[in-house]
Design a protein around this motif. Structure first.
Motif, PDB file in Angstrom:
ATOM      1  N   PHE A   1       2.464   1.163   2.326  1.00 16.19           N
ATOM      2  CA  PHE A   1       2.620   1.159   0.877  1.00 16.19           C
ATOM      3  C   PHE A   1       1.270   1.108   0.178  1.00 16.19           C
ATOM      4  O   PHE A   1       0.285   0.637   0.735  1.00 16.19           O
ATOM      5  CB  PHE A   1       3.427  -0.072   0.421  1.00 16.19           C
ATOM      6  CG  PHE A   1       4.822  -0.138   0.975  1.00 16.19           C
ATOM      7  CD1 PHE A   1       5.797   0.762   0.571  1.00 16.19           C
ATOM      8  CD2 PHE A   1       5.154  -1.105   1.910  1.00 16.19           C
ATOM      9  CE1 PHE A   1       7.075   0.704   1.096  1.00 16.19           C
ATOM     10  CE2 PHE A   1       6.435  -1.175   2.430  1.00 16.19           C
ATOM     11  CZ  PHE A   1       7.405  -0.272   2.024  1.00 16.19           C
ATOM     12  N   ILE A   2       1.275   1.605  -1.059  1.00 16.64           N
ATOM     13  CA  ILE A   2       0.210   1.344  -2.007  1.00 16.64           C
ATOM     14  C   ILE A   2       0.800   0.404  -3.053  1.00 16.64           C
ATOM     15  O   ILE A   2       1.947   0.576  -3.484  1.00 16.64           O
ATOM     16  CB  ILE A   2      -0.297   2.639  -2.662  1.00 16.64           C
ATOM     17  CG1 ILE A   2      -0.989   3.517  -1.629  1.00 16.64           C
ATOM     18  CG2 ILE A   2      -1.256   2.326  -3.813  1.00 16.64           C
ATOM     19  CD1 ILE A   2      -2.233   2.900  -1.014  1.00 16.64           C
ATOM     20  N   TYR A   3       0.034  -0.590  -3.467  1.00 14.99           N
ATOM     21  CA  TYR A   3       0.531  -1.651  -4.323  1.00 14.99           C
ATOM     22  C   TYR A   3      -0.120  -1.568  -5.705  1.00 14.99           C
ATOM     23  O   TYR A   3      -1.321  -1.344  -5.828  1.00 14.99           O
ATOM     24  CB  TYR A   3       0.214  -3.017  -3.717  1.00 14.99           C
ATOM     25  CG  TYR A   3       0.746  -3.207  -2.314  1.00 14.99           C
ATOM     26  CD1 TYR A   3       1.914  -3.928  -2.083  1.00 14.99           C
ATOM     27  CD2 TYR A   3       0.088  -2.671  -1.201  1.00 14.99           C
ATOM     28  CE1 TYR A   3       2.416  -4.116  -0.802  1.00 14.99           C
ATOM     29  CE2 TYR A   3       0.583  -2.842   0.078  1.00 14.99           C
ATOM     30  CZ  TYR A   3       1.741  -3.560   0.279  1.00 14.99           C
ATOM     31  OH  TYR A   3       2.221  -3.728   1.552  1.00 14.99           O
TER      32      TYR A   3
ATOM     33  N   GLN B   1      13.503   3.633  -2.332  1.00 12.68           N
ATOM     34  CA  GLN B   1      12.767   3.643  -1.071  1.00 12.68           C
ATOM     35  C   GLN B   1      11.354   4.172  -1.271  1.00 12.68           C
ATOM     36  O   GLN B   1      10.467   3.895  -0.480  1.00 12.68           O
ATOM     37  CB  GLN B   1      13.503   4.494  -0.031  1.00 12.68           C
ATOM     38  CG  GLN B   1      14.825   3.892   0.429  1.00 12.68           C
ATOM     39  CD  GLN B   1      15.490   4.736   1.490  1.00 12.68           C
ATOM     40  OE1 GLN B   1      15.436   5.970   1.461  1.00 12.68           O
ATOM     41  NE2 GLN B   1      16.119   4.080   2.460  1.00 12.68           N
ATOM     42  N   LEU B   2      11.163   4.941  -2.345  1.00 18.07           N
ATOM     43  CA  LEU B   2       9.846   5.499  -2.650  1.00 18.07           C
ATOM     44  C   LEU B   2       9.037   4.576  -3.552  1.00 18.07           C
ATOM     45  O   LEU B   2       7.832   4.425  -3.376  1.00 18.07           O
ATOM     46  CB  LEU B   2       9.996   6.873  -3.312  1.00 18.07           C
ATOM     47  CG  LEU B   2      10.674   7.966  -2.479  1.00 18.07           C
ATOM     48  CD1 LEU B   2      10.797   9.233  -3.304  1.00 18.07           C
ATOM     49  CD2 LEU B   2       9.886   8.226  -1.200  1.00 18.07           C
ATOM     50  N   ILE B   3       9.706   3.977  -4.529  1.00 19.59           N
ATOM     51  CA  ILE B   3       9.045   3.070  -5.464  1.00 19.59           C
ATOM     52  C   ILE B   3       9.988   1.898  -5.739  1.00 19.59           C
ATOM     53  O   ILE B   3      11.149   2.103  -6.086  1.00 19.59           O
ATOM     54  CB  ILE B   3       8.709   3.765  -6.800  1.00 19.59           C
ATOM     55  CG1 ILE B   3       7.835   4.999  -6.581  1.00 19.59           C
ATOM     56  CG2 ILE B   3       8.007   2.787  -7.745  1.00 19.59           C
ATOM     57  CD1 ILE B   3       7.554   5.789  -7.856  1.00 19.59           C
ATOM     58  N   PHE B   4       9.477   0.688  -5.567  1.00 21.98           N
ATOM     59  CA  PHE B   4      10.281  -0.490  -5.892  1.00 21.98           C
ATOM     60  C   PHE B   4       9.357  -1.646  -6.245  1.00 21.98           C
ATOM     61  O   PHE B   4       8.130  -1.558  -6.068  1.00 21.98           O
ATOM     62  CB  PHE B   4      11.226  -0.859  -4.741  1.00 21.98           C
ATOM     63  CG  PHE B   4      10.539  -1.169  -3.429  1.00 21.98           C
ATOM     64  CD1 PHE B   4      10.238  -2.473  -3.075  1.00 21.98           C
ATOM     65  CD2 PHE B   4      10.186  -0.145  -2.553  1.00 21.98           C
ATOM     66  CE1 PHE B   4       9.609  -2.768  -1.871  1.00 21.98           C
ATOM     67  CE2 PHE B   4       9.550  -0.428  -1.346  1.00 21.98           C
ATOM     68  CZ  PHE B   4       9.262  -1.736  -1.000  1.00 21.98           C
TER      69      PHE B   4
ATOM     70  N   LEU C   1       0.949   5.355 -14.016  1.00 25.06           N
ATOM     71  CA  LEU C   1       1.478   6.274 -13.012  1.00 25.06           C
ATOM     72  C   LEU C   1       2.987   6.437 -13.089  1.00 25.06           C
ATOM     73  O   LEU C   1       3.504   7.560 -13.133  1.00 25.06           O
ATOM     74  CB  LEU C   1       1.059   5.810 -11.611  1.00 25.06           C
ATOM     75  CG  LEU C   1       1.530   6.700 -10.450  1.00 25.06           C
ATOM     76  CD1 LEU C   1       1.051   8.137 -10.625  1.00 25.06           C
ATOM     77  CD2 LEU C   1       1.039   6.136  -9.119  1.00 25.06           C
ATOM     78  N   LEU C   2       3.732   5.337 -13.089  1.00 21.52           N
ATOM     79  CA  LEU C   2       5.189   5.450 -13.062  1.00 21.52           C
ATOM     80  C   LEU C   2       5.745   6.166 -14.295  1.00 21.52           C
ATOM     81  O   LEU C   2       6.566   7.094 -14.142  1.00 21.52           O
ATOM     82  CB  LEU C   2       5.833   4.084 -12.884  1.00 21.52           C
ATOM     83  CG  LEU C   2       7.360   4.102 -12.787  1.00 21.52           C
ATOM     84  CD1 LEU C   2       7.830   4.984 -11.634  1.00 21.52           C
ATOM     85  CD2 LEU C   2       7.915   2.690 -12.628  1.00 21.52           C
TER      86      LEU C   2
ATOM     87  N   ILE D   1       4.766  -7.029  -8.374  1.00 14.01           N
ATOM     88  CA  ILE D   1       4.027  -5.961  -7.706  1.00 14.01           C
ATOM     89  C   ILE D   1       4.930  -4.753  -7.538  1.00 14.01           C
ATOM     90  O   ILE D   1       6.092  -4.881  -7.133  1.00 14.01           O
ATOM     91  CB  ILE D   1       3.519  -6.414  -6.319  1.00 14.01           C
ATOM     92  CG1 ILE D   1       2.738  -7.733  -6.423  1.00 14.01           C
ATOM     93  CG2 ILE D   1       2.668  -5.321  -5.681  1.00 14.01           C
ATOM     94  CD1 ILE D   1       1.432  -7.635  -7.145  1.00 14.01           C
ATOM     95  N   ARG D   2       4.410  -3.580  -7.845  1.00 17.49           N
ATOM     96  CA  ARG D   2       5.137  -2.330  -7.610  1.00 17.49           C
ATOM     97  C   ARG D   2       4.606  -1.684  -6.336  1.00 17.49           C
ATOM     98  O   ARG D   2       3.387  -1.572  -6.147  1.00 17.49           O
ATOM     99  CB  ARG D   2       4.985  -1.389  -8.794  1.00 17.49           C
ATOM    100  CG  ARG D   2       5.760  -0.079  -8.659  1.00 17.49           C
ATOM    101  CD  ARG D   2       5.670   0.746  -9.933  1.00 17.49           C
ATOM    102  NE  ARG D   2       6.354   0.081 -11.029  1.00 17.49           N
ATOM    103  CZ  ARG D   2       5.829  -0.089 -12.245  1.00 17.49           C
ATOM    104  NH1 ARG D   2       4.605   0.339 -12.501  1.00 17.49           N
ATOM    105  NH2 ARG D   2       6.522  -0.706 -13.188  1.00 17.49           N
ATOM    106  N   LEU D   3       5.509  -1.273  -5.461  1.00 17.76           N
ATOM    107  CA  LEU D   3       5.144  -0.665  -4.193  1.00 17.76           C
ATOM    108  C   LEU D   3       5.500   0.816  -4.199  1.00 17.76           C
ATOM    109  O   LEU D   3       6.598   1.205  -4.626  1.00 17.76           O
ATOM    110  CB  LEU D   3       5.868  -1.337  -3.020  1.00 17.76           C
ATOM    111  CG  LEU D   3       5.329  -2.692  -2.541  1.00 17.76           C
ATOM    112  CD1 LEU D   3       5.565  -3.778  -3.580  1.00 17.76           C
ATOM    113  CD2 LEU D   3       5.968  -3.083  -1.218  1.00 17.76           C
TER     114      LEU D   3
END
Length: 208
Positions: A52-54, A30-33, A16-17, A106-108
């Motif tokens: 969040f989705i993890y 703030q959107l992805i970290f 996805l990223l 983990i990516r949030l």
């Protein structure tokens, strides 16, 4: 390759990223970290108020809940590249915890941002639908095992299902099935930890 785990065919290599980065979309922290979570630490506990989705970058995570008596139980264990998190579509009746089995990264994703992606970006929409179907199928495979097999075959199927190599944030490798406690295994196949222990002991005696 683990042949008994469903795959979302056509999207096996979708990330996805990197895909979002290829679109040159404005993304900030703030959107992805990303966060690091130590072994046995909780990523969240009920009631989870985070939006969040993890995504598991490295490591493995178990998801579970609590009985009416307050006893914890596990209903899913996820390796790297899997997503989890409460989408908050269930009227507040669903509560879960997420716990790191080993040191994890983990990516949030901000929940509103993630929802917007899945409804406005066709490639993300198609991937996400296929991913949900894969997880749905995975749940049905495990339920079929619980309903149809005897205890020895349940344990064997569980070990085969989680026969996946995972890596922690230090680069150490583990077999996911070996990270499960006897209680975890019992929860996942609907038996007690004592039953799992007895079955594993019988298998060990047969080997020797």
């Amino acid at each position: 390759m683990n042949d008994i785990r469903p795959i979302n065919k056509g999207f096996e290599d979708f990330k996805l990223l990197p895909y979002l980065q290829s679109l040159n979309k404005p993304i900030n922290d703030q959107l992805i970290f990303e966060i690091d979570v130590k072994k046995n630490d909780y990523i969240y506990l009920p009631p989870n108020k985070d939006n969040f989705i993890y995504e598991i970058i490295t490591g493995a995570v178990k998801l579970g809940g609590y009985s009416d008596d307050g006893d914890s139980f596990v209903y899913e264990v996820l390796p790297h590249n899997e997503f989890f998190g409460n989408l908050k579509y269930l009227n507040g009746i669903f509560h879960e915890y997420a716990k790191a089995l080993i040191d994890c990264k983990i990516r949030l994703y901000d929940l509103d941002f993630f929802k917007n992606l899945t409804t406005t970006e066709p490639a993300v929409t198609n991937w996400f639908i296929s991913y949900i179907v894969k997880r749905w199928c995975s749940a049905e495979v495990k339920l079929k095992t619980i309903k149809e097999k005897n205890i020895e075959d349940k344990v064997k199927s569980l070990q085969e299902y989680y026969n996946i190599e995972v890596t922690n944030t230090k680069g150490q490798r583990f077999l996911l099935s070996n990270l499960l406690s006897k209680k975890d295994m019992g929860d996942l196949i609907g038996v007690t930890r004592q039953t799992v222990a007895t079955t594993l002991q019988k298998e060990k005696q047969l080997v020797f």
